[in-house]
Design a protein around this motif. Structure first.
Motif, PDB file in Angstrom:
ATOM      1  N   VAL A   1       0.896  -1.251  -0.020  1.00  0.00           N
ATOM      2  CA  VAL A   1       0.037  -0.120  -0.162  1.00  0.00           C
ATOM      3  C   VAL A   1       0.831   1.185  -0.059  1.00  0.00           C
ATOM      4  O   VAL A   1       0.813   2.192  -0.892  1.00  0.00           O
ATOM      5  N   HIS A   2       1.973   1.335   0.736  1.00  0.00           N
ATOM      6  CA  HIS A   2       2.904   2.398   0.818  1.00  0.00           C
ATOM      7  C   HIS A   2       3.480   2.681  -0.356  1.00  0.00           C
ATOM      8  O   HIS A   2       3.418   3.886  -1.081  1.00  0.00           O
ATOM      9  N   SER A   3       3.912   1.659  -1.016  1.00  0.00           N
ATOM     10  CA  SER A   3       4.634   1.858  -2.286  1.00  0.00           C
ATOM     11  C   SER A   3       3.846   2.304  -3.335  1.00  0.00           C
ATOM     12  O   SER A   3       3.957   3.249  -4.207  1.00  0.00           O
ATOM     13  N   LEU A   4       2.561   1.622  -3.654  1.00  0.00           N
ATOM     14  CA  LEU A   4       1.617   2.342  -4.469  1.00  0.00           C
ATOM     15  C   LEU A   4       1.174   3.533  -4.254  1.00  0.00           C
ATOM     16  O   LEU A   4       0.867   4.382  -5.011  1.00  0.00           O
ATOM     17  N   ALA A   5       1.008   3.989  -3.008  1.00  0.00           N
ATOM     18  CA  ALA A   5       0.425   5.428  -2.396  1.00  0.00           C
ATOM     19  C   ALA A   5       1.484   6.528  -3.012  1.00  0.00           C
ATOM     20  O   ALA A   5       1.128   7.529  -3.617  1.00  0.00           O
ATOM     21  N   LEU A   6       2.720   6.114  -2.742  1.00  0.00           N
ATOM     22  CA  LEU A   6       3.852   6.921  -3.306  1.00  0.00           C
ATOM     23  C   LEU A   6       3.839   7.006  -4.908  1.00  0.00           C
ATOM     24  O   LEU A   6       3.815   8.185  -5.442  1.00  0.00           O
ATOM     25  N   ALA A   7       3.637   5.849  -5.436  1.00  0.00           N
ATOM     26  CA  ALA A   7       3.635   5.698  -7.015  1.00  0.00           C
ATOM     27  C   ALA A   7       2.655   6.774  -7.711  1.00  0.00           C
ATOM     28  O   ALA A   7       2.655   7.604  -8.504  1.00  0.00           O
ATOM     29  N   LEU A   8       1.354   6.293  -7.064  1.00  0.00           N
ATOM     30  CA  LEU A   8       0.071   7.199  -7.503  1.00  0.00           C
ATOM     31  C   LEU A   8       0.347   8.826  -7.334  1.00  0.00           C
ATOM     32  O   LEU A   8      -0.080   9.524  -7.939  1.00  0.00           O
ATOM     33  N   ALA A   9       1.028   8.953  -6.195  1.00  0.00           N
ATOM     34  CA  ALA A   9       1.208  10.504  -5.902  1.00  0.00           C
ATOM     35  C   ALA A   9       1.966  11.223  -6.948  1.00  0.00           C
ATOM     36  O   ALA A   9       1.652  12.316  -7.241  1.00  0.00           O
ATOM     37  N   GLU A  10       3.117  10.295  -7.142  1.00  0.00           N
ATOM     38  CA  GLU A  10       3.933  10.922  -8.349  1.00  0.00           C
ATOM     39  C   GLU A  10       3.124  11.079  -9.441  1.00  0.00           C
ATOM     40  O   GLU A  10       3.561  11.849 -10.454  1.00  0.00           O
ATOM     41  N   SER A  11       2.422   9.997  -9.927  1.00  0.00           N
ATOM     42  CA  SER A  11       1.565   9.978 -11.067  1.00  0.00           C
ATOM     43  C   SER A  11       0.759  11.274 -11.412  1.00  0.00           C
ATOM     44  O   SER A  11       0.717  11.863 -12.359  1.00  0.00           O
ATOM     45  N   VAL A  12       0.027  11.781 -10.188  1.00  0.00           N
ATOM     46  CA  VAL A  12      -0.936  12.556 -10.310  1.00  0.00           C
ATOM     47  C   VAL A  12      -0.215  14.031 -10.163  1.00  0.00           C
ATOM     48  O   VAL A  12      -1.113  15.121 -10.702  1.00  0.00           O
ATOM     49  N   LYS A  13       0.850  13.982  -9.742  1.00  0.00           N
ATOM     50  CA  LYS A  13       1.549  15.262  -9.427  1.00  0.00           C
ATOM     51  C   LYS A  13       1.701  16.140 -10.569  1.00  0.00           C
ATOM     52  O   LYS A  13       1.629  17.422 -10.774  1.00  0.00           O
ATOM     53  N   SER A  14       1.951  15.350 -11.885  1.00  0.00           N
ATOM     54  CA  SER A  14       2.067  16.132 -13.104  1.00  0.00           C
ATOM     55  C   SER A  14       1.011  16.296 -13.956  1.00  0.00           C
ATOM     56  O   SER A  14       0.966  16.911 -15.096  1.00  0.00           O
ATOM     57  N   MET A  15      -0.206  15.961 -13.393  1.00  0.00           N
ATOM     58  CA  MET A  15      -1.605  16.139 -14.094  1.00  0.00           C
ATOM     59  C   MET A  15      -1.917  17.395 -13.704  1.00  0.00           C
ATOM     60  O   MET A  15      -1.835  17.960 -12.722  1.00  0.00           O
TER      61      MET A  15
ATOM     62  N   GLU B   1      -9.620   9.081 -12.775  1.00  0.00           N
ATOM     63  CA  GLU B   1      -9.366   8.065 -13.857  1.00  0.00           C
ATOM     64  C   GLU B   1      -8.124   7.596 -13.932  1.00  0.00           C
ATOM     65  O   GLU B   1      -8.012   6.386 -14.236  1.00  0.00           O
ATOM     66  N   ALA B   2      -6.954   8.343 -13.688  1.00  0.00           N
ATOM     67  CA  ALA B   2      -5.643   8.005 -13.898  1.00  0.00           C
ATOM     68  C   ALA B   2      -5.545   6.718 -12.726  1.00  0.00           C
ATOM     69  O   ALA B   2      -4.722   5.787 -13.052  1.00  0.00           O
ATOM     70  N   ILE B   3      -5.957   7.123 -11.716  1.00  0.00           N
ATOM     71  CA  ILE B   3      -5.814   6.015 -10.283  1.00  0.00           C
ATOM     72  C   ILE B   3      -6.673   4.847 -10.729  1.00  0.00           C
ATOM     73  O   ILE B   3      -5.936   3.707 -10.418  1.00  0.00           O
ATOM     74  N   ARG B   4      -7.800   5.016 -11.110  1.00  0.00           N
ATOM     75  CA  ARG B   4      -8.493   3.660 -11.598  1.00  0.00           C
ATOM     76  C   ARG B   4      -7.666   2.785 -12.622  1.00  0.00           C
ATOM     77  O   ARG B   4      -7.706   1.640 -12.473  1.00  0.00           O
ATOM     78  N   ALA B   5      -7.032   3.262 -13.715  1.00  0.00           N
ATOM     79  CA  ALA B   5      -6.373   2.762 -14.748  1.00  0.00           C
ATOM     80  C   ALA B   5      -5.208   2.242 -14.145  1.00  0.00           C
ATOM     81  O   ALA B   5      -4.705   0.983 -14.600  1.00  0.00           O
ATOM     82  N   GLN B   6      -4.383   2.683 -13.070  1.00  0.00           N
ATOM     83  CA  GLN B   6      -3.190   2.435 -12.852  1.00  0.00           C
ATOM     84  C   GLN B   6      -3.489   1.051 -11.838  1.00  0.00           C
ATOM     85  O   GLN B   6      -2.583  -0.029 -11.419  1.00  0.00           O
TER      86      GLN B   6
END
Length: 202
Positions: free
Chosen positions: A32-46, A55-60
């Motif tokens: 959970v911690h690893s994926l939470a950090l990865a998702l945070a980095e992913s949406v940061k640039s959006m 939508e981005a979170i659902r897809a990942q």
């Protein structure tokens, strides 16, 4: 001797089960911690748009499945509102604040509280496809920089199944040990004790 073997078997199985449970807890927390950090980095640039983020979170999150029986998945909420629960896309957007298990545990509320408190575990009973209601251990934590929290869980019956396999394996070892000791004892009786007894009797 037989009593000690049985006691040793029970202790070994109990310790193994506890170690497996601790291993599952660590697996959930790290995942959970690893994926939470990865998702945070992913949406940061959006763009700062919750619909785009959702939508981005659902897809990942959707393709991530684990456990041998494929019963493990990640779920994301905003408070108590479903962002994604991959096996049940039809509940997306629903507020599950009132969802409770058969013991009255409001598991969505409890997981939300655990996440907002820095991350934590919640035990509850949940429906497992093909198995019915089964105890479940889940962990949740916030996705940094968002109002979302992410969680996942494992069904405890998976641990019980492994416990059964270990019990059978150790039980087989105990039975083999008993047979060996019994054989040696019987041989000593026939070769040494019985002839010596007859000699002394004569």
């Amino acid at each position: 001797f037989l009593h000690q073997l049985q006691a040793l078997k029970d202790v070994a199985i109990g310790e193994t089960q506890q170690a497996m449970l601790e291993g599952q807890r660590e697996k959930l927390k790290v995942g959970v911690h690893s994926l939470a950090l990865a998702l945070a980095e992913s949406v940061k640039s959006m763009p700062p748009d919750k619909k785009i983020w959702a939508e981005a979170i659902r897809a990942q999150v959707k393709p991530i499945i684990f456990e041998e029986d494929k019963s493990g998945y990640f779920f994301v909420y905003e408070g108590t509102v479903v962002v994604t629960v991959p096996p049940k896309p039809e509940i997306t957007g629903k507020d599950l604040a009132g969802a409770k298990d058969k013991n009255g545990v409001a598991f969505v509320q409890e997981l939300a509280k655990a996440a907002q408190g820095g991350g934590g575990f919640v035990n509850y009973v949940f429906d497992k496809p093909g198995k019915g209601l089964v105890p479940k251990l889940a962990y949740s934590e916030m996705i940094p920089g968002t109002d979302y929290w992410i969680g996942t869980g494992v069904y405890i019956d998976n641990i019980d199944d492994k416990k059964g396999e270990i019990n059978a394996s150790i039980g087989g070892m105990v039975r083999r040990s008993v047979m060996v000791i019994g054989g040696v004892t019987g041989a000593l009786y026939l070769i040494v004790v019985l002839p010596l007894s007859l000699l002394i009797f004569r």
